[in-house]
Design a protein around this motif. Structure first.
Motif, PDB file in Angstrom:
ATOM      1  N   GLY A  97       2.114   3.562 -12.043  1.00 49.00           N
ATOM      2  CA  GLY A  97       0.722   3.170 -11.875  1.00 49.00           C
ATOM      3  C   GLY A  97       0.141   3.841 -10.645  1.00 49.00           C
ATOM      4  N   SER A  98      -1.151   4.044 -10.661  1.00 48.19           N
ATOM      5  CA  SER A  98      -1.818   4.724  -9.554  1.00 48.19           C
ATOM      6  C   SER A  98      -1.640   3.954  -8.263  1.00 48.19           C
ATOM      7  CB  SER A  98      -3.313   4.875  -9.850  1.00 48.19           C
ATOM      8  OG  SER A  98      -3.527   5.626 -11.018  1.00 48.19           O
ATOM      9  N   ASN A  99      -1.655   4.688  -7.131  1.00 47.40           N
ATOM     10  CA  ASN A  99      -1.715   4.019  -5.846  1.00 47.40           C
ATOM     11  C   ASN A  99      -3.004   3.224  -5.781  1.00 47.40           C
ATOM     12  OD1 ASN A  99       0.638   5.016  -4.121  1.00 47.40           O
ATOM     13  ND2 ASN A  99      -0.152   6.918  -4.959  1.00 47.40           N
ATOM     14  N   PHE A 100      -2.992   2.134  -5.008  1.00 47.20           N
ATOM     15  CA  PHE A 100      -4.139   1.232  -4.970  1.00 47.20           C
ATOM     16  C   PHE A 100      -5.407   1.975  -4.575  1.00 47.20           C
ATOM     17  CE2 PHE A 100      -6.522  -2.210  -2.605  1.00 47.20           C
ATOM     18  CZ  PHE A 100      -7.027  -2.783  -3.765  1.00 47.20           C
ATOM     19  N   ALA A 101      -6.420   1.886  -5.426  1.00 45.73           N
ATOM     20  CA  ALA A 101      -7.692   2.565  -5.193  1.00 45.73           C
ATOM     21  C   ALA A 101      -8.806   1.526  -5.237  1.00 45.73           C
ATOM     22  CB  ALA A 101      -7.920   3.640  -6.246  1.00 45.73           C
ATOM     23  N   HIS A 118      -2.194  -5.932  -3.769  1.00 46.03           N
ATOM     24  CA  HIS A 118      -2.224  -4.512  -4.126  1.00 46.03           C
ATOM     25  C   HIS A 118      -2.287  -3.639  -2.878  1.00 46.03           C
ATOM     26  CE1 HIS A 118      -2.492  -4.261  -8.539  1.00 46.03           C
ATOM     27  NE2 HIS A 118      -3.031  -5.462  -8.470  1.00 46.03           N
ATOM     28  N   LEU A 119      -3.059  -4.054  -1.903  1.00 49.54           N
ATOM     29  CA  LEU A 119      -3.176  -3.268  -0.673  1.00 49.54           C
ATOM     30  C   LEU A 119      -1.825  -3.197   0.053  1.00 49.54           C
ATOM     31  CD1 LEU A 119      -6.169  -3.536   1.782  1.00 49.54           C
ATOM     32  CD2 LEU A 119      -3.853  -3.212   2.620  1.00 49.54           C
ATOM     33  N   ARG A 120      -1.143  -4.339   0.148  1.00 54.90           N
ATOM     34  CA  ARG A 120       0.149  -4.377   0.840  1.00 54.90           C
ATOM     35  C   ARG A 120       1.202  -3.556   0.102  1.00 54.90           C
ATOM     36  NH1 ARG A 120       0.279 -10.928   1.740  1.00 54.90           N
ATOM     37  NH2 ARG A 120      -1.263 -11.052   3.429  1.00 54.90           N
ATOM     38  N   GLY A 147       0.645  -1.058  -1.856  1.00 59.35           N
ATOM     39  CA  GLY A 147       0.297   0.351  -1.676  1.00 59.35           C
ATOM     40  C   GLY A 147       0.856   0.906  -0.380  1.00 59.35           C
ATOM     41  N   LYS A 148       0.744   0.142   0.697  1.00 58.36           N
ATOM     42  CA  LYS A 148       1.299   0.585   1.979  1.00 58.36           C
ATOM     43  C   LYS A 148       2.826   0.611   1.930  1.00 58.36           C
ATOM     44  CE  LYS A 148      -2.538  -0.870   4.948  1.00 58.36           C
ATOM     45  NZ  LYS A 148      -2.815   0.475   5.476  1.00 58.36           N
ATOM     46  N   ALA A 149       3.409  -0.345   1.220  1.00 63.02           N
ATOM     47  CA  ALA A 149       4.870  -0.379   1.099  1.00 63.02           C
ATOM     48  C   ALA A 149       5.376   0.828   0.315  1.00 63.02           C
ATOM     49  CB  ALA A 149       5.306  -1.677   0.419  1.00 63.02           C
ATOM     50  N   ARG A 150       4.660   1.234  -0.741  1.00 67.08           N
ATOM     51  CA  ARG A 150       5.062   2.413  -1.504  1.00 67.08           C
ATOM     52  C   ARG A 150       5.126   3.638  -0.611  1.00 67.08           C
ATOM     53  NH1 ARG A 150       1.837   2.353  -7.260  1.00 67.08           N
ATOM     54  NH2 ARG A 150       2.640   4.489  -7.296  1.00 67.08           N
ATOM     55  N   GLU A 151       4.124   3.781   0.230  1.00 69.23           N
ATOM     56  CA  GLU A 151       4.095   4.926   1.151  1.00 69.23           C
ATOM     57  C   GLU A 151       5.286   4.892   2.100  1.00 69.23           C
ATOM     58  OE1 GLU A 151       0.995   5.722   4.523  1.00 69.23           O
ATOM     59  OE2 GLU A 151       0.215   6.512   2.641  1.00 69.23           O
ATOM     60  N   MET A 152       5.595   3.709   2.639  1.00 66.46           N
ATOM     61  CA  MET A 152       6.725   3.585   3.564  1.00 66.46           C
ATOM     62  C   MET A 152       8.047   3.848   2.858  1.00 66.46           C
ATOM     63  SD  MET A 152       5.555   0.305   5.891  1.00 66.46           S
ATOM     64  CE  MET A 152       6.890   0.530   7.071  1.00 66.46           C
ATOM     65  N   LEU A 153       8.169   3.398   1.620  1.00 69.30           N
ATOM     66  CA  LEU A 153       9.399   3.635   0.870  1.00 69.30           C
ATOM     67  C   LEU A 153       9.584   5.114   0.542  1.00 69.30           C
ATOM     68  CD1 LEU A 153       9.209   0.573  -1.536  1.00 69.30           C
ATOM     69  CD2 LEU A 153      11.039   0.986   0.128  1.00 69.30           C
ATOM     70  N   ILE A 204       3.852  -5.254  -9.663  1.00 72.02           N
ATOM     71  CA  ILE A 204       2.785  -4.256  -9.607  1.00 72.02           C
ATOM     72  C   ILE A 204       3.272  -2.876 -10.032  1.00 72.02           C
ATOM     73  CG2 ILE A 204       1.252  -2.997  -8.004  1.00 72.02           C
ATOM     74  CD1 ILE A 204       0.814  -5.656  -6.556  1.00 72.02           C
ATOM     75  N   THR A 205       4.486  -2.496  -9.634  1.00 71.32           N
ATOM     76  CA  THR A 205       4.964  -1.123  -9.894  1.00 71.32           C
ATOM     77  C   THR A 205       5.935  -1.023 -11.069  1.00 71.32           C
ATOM     78  OG1 THR A 205       6.901  -1.261  -8.444  1.00 71.32           O
ATOM     79  CG2 THR A 205       4.790  -0.646  -7.421  1.00 71.32           C
TER      80      THR A 205
END
Length: 331
Positions: A207-211, A270-272, A274-280, A309-310
């Motif tokens: 799924g897309s990153n949170f937009a 979703h916002l949190r 999204g940030k976690a995906r980037e950190m992972l 979510i993912t």
């Protein structure tokens, strides 16, 4: 008879010293995405209208190119390309800075590539926010903009309404991020395949990153969205969000859902994530530490929300899409 499609205008800034290859490359990229989207013959997919905005010293930027001329409206996004010559003071004129802030206040997502990140920092919009920039200017960037949370080892920082990239050629990934948001991951992947450029497949598979929707026109709700992006939606409550909006709680709930399509709690999740995906993807922090960093005191609750979510557990997501520290530094 053609299908009537909504129009999403994407602006590209041409400032003194801007890399014109990126300006025209982004224009071509969005053109390819439009062509692929048209093949789906879906009225749900917007037409990407690309405009160029010329910034002359001492003057507010003016539109000098429009791929699909029509009535003036608000920009869905504004992209600031890199500069081969690096940053110089004359690039950040007062009229340009005011204009950038106004576009953001009106709901546009702002994306900066290399020097573009510096122009965003000059505007003050990155204060208190996470960002990245080209490795050659990282030290000076950190000294000049101490209020920005600089992640110099990260190739792209997608913070919802503000996106920064570190590489001179990262304009393609920035453009694909916006295609992903507006037209979906399959069209973004198809665009990348046609242009033969690299594109992370995490969006197409998870799924897309949170937009967040920012162009709804509700100024009170947009103010809260910017505030949530700035603090990462950590330690927030309904009453605090309503207070930020200057609204009674029930009114805030109704208007927030109407504007964003989500309840405030869902939006924060979703916002949190999204940030976690980037950190992972780009750090080696433990999953429990990442959960705590993005605002979860209960790691098991974070894991459950992340999977919902993912579609993947955090550990599986990292195994599939994580980048080793050596690879990150080399990019």
């Amino acid at each position: 008879m053609g299908i009537e499609r909504a129009v999403a205008e994407l602006g590209v800034l041409i400032y003194p010293g801007a890399q014109l290859a990126a300006v025209h490359g982004l224009t071509d990229l969005f053109g390819v995405a439009n062509r692929i989207a048209a093949e789906h013959q879906s009225a749900q997919l917007p037409l990407l209208r690309v405009s160029h905005w010329q910034a002359e010293a001492g003057h507010t930027p003016q539109r000098v190119y429009d791929s699909h001329p029509g009535p003036d409206g608000t920009l869905m996004a504004l992209l600031i390309p890199p500069s081969i010559g690096g940053f110089c003071e004359g690039q950040a004129s007062a009229p340009l800075i005011r204009w950038l802030r106004q576009q953001h206040a009106d709901g546009a997502t702002l994306g900066g590539v290399c020097v573009g990140s510096i122009l965003l920092a000059e505007s003050g919009l990155l204060d208190g926010r996470s960002a990245t920039t080209h490795w050659t200017s990282a030290k000076q960037f950190a000294e000049r903009y101490p209020r920005v949370k600089l992640n110099a080892d990260t190739p792209i920082v997608d913070d919802g309404d503000l996106i920064t990239t570190a590489g001179l050629m990262a304009w393609s990934e920035l453009g694909l991020r916006l295609v992903d948001r507006l037209l979906g991951p399959s069209i973004a992947t198809g665009t990348a395949r046609f242009l033969v450029v690299e594109h992370s497949d995490s969006a197409s598979q998870c799924g897309s990153n949170f937009a967040p929707i920012l162009s709804h026109g509700d100024a009170a709700i947009l103010k809260v969205q910017h505030w949530l992006q700035a603090n990462g939606a950590v330690e927030v409550s309904l009453s605090v969000m309503a207070q930020q909006a200057g609204l009674e709680e029930r009114t805030f709930l109704r208007r927030f859902r109407a504007a964003t399509g989500l309840k405030p709690t869902e939006y924060c999740q979703h916002l949190r994530v999204g940030k976690a995906r980037e950190m992972l993807e780009f750090t080696n922090g433990t999953i429990d530490h990442i959960a705590w960093t993005v605002g979860y005191t209960d790691p098991s609750a974070f894991r459950a929300t992340f999977r919902k979510i993912t579609g993947l557990a955090p550990s599986d997501y990292r195994s599939k899409f994580g980048v080793s520290p050596a690879a990150v530094l080399a990019r």
